[in-house]
Design an enzyme around this catalytic site. Sequence first.
Site, PDB file in Angstrom:
ATOM      1  CD  GLU A  13      43.473  56.283  15.206  1.00 18.58           C
ATOM      2  OE1 GLU A  13      42.450  55.832  15.567  1.00 18.58           O
ATOM      3  OE2 GLU A  13      44.228  55.709  14.477  1.00 18.58           O
TER       4      GLU A  13
ATOM      5  CD  GLU B 298      37.218  53.861  17.306  1.00 15.26           C
ATOM      6  OE1 GLU B 298      37.738  52.975  16.538  1.00 15.26           O
ATOM      7  OE2 GLU B 298      37.741  54.038  18.450  1.00 15.26           O
TER       8      GLU B 298
END
Length: 186
Positions: free
Chosen positions: A46, A51
């Site tokens: 990933e 974020e």
Amino acid sequence: MEISGYAWTYGYFQARAKLPNGYDLWPAIWLYPQTNTYGTWAASGEIDIMEYRGQVNNTILGTIQYGAQWPNNAALGSGATAFPHDFSANYHIFGVQWNKTTISWLVDGKPYFSTNINRNMSTGAPYTAFGQPFDKPFFWILNVAVGVGGNFFPTNVYGPQVTPAQASQWAQPNMYVDYVSVSQWQ
């Protein structure tokens, strides 16, 4: 929002977005493997381009997840990185440059973190070559989550899960995306 039907291996991935502002909002711009070649999450990898915690408007993280399947996976990234702007006030370009040896994270075209992927990253995963699992096609995901899930909002730091009363006070609960793009080279 998943951009399905398209996946890429290597390139310059960027998204121009204005992030939300509000307690326990968790927007993310990330890349996920098209197939589970090396196993389920996180063995097939990933790439978290960005974020962000909605109550910390000047700080983002860039991370890769890899290695053994959860809960024995590994993560490596920038950690919480502060910038001199409020990401909920204006649009910014969040990106990664990904090639066979390196993944670098950028904000507004300026690199702020880089990691070498041309190494053994197995940590219990069935990888047989350097660079795995980051040698397969990945696709875009852009989302806004809410709450303490995944330990991104540790309850001992930010308090209990968001309440409806707190949600009603969100200044801007949406992530606005102007564009996403991928540039590839040989």
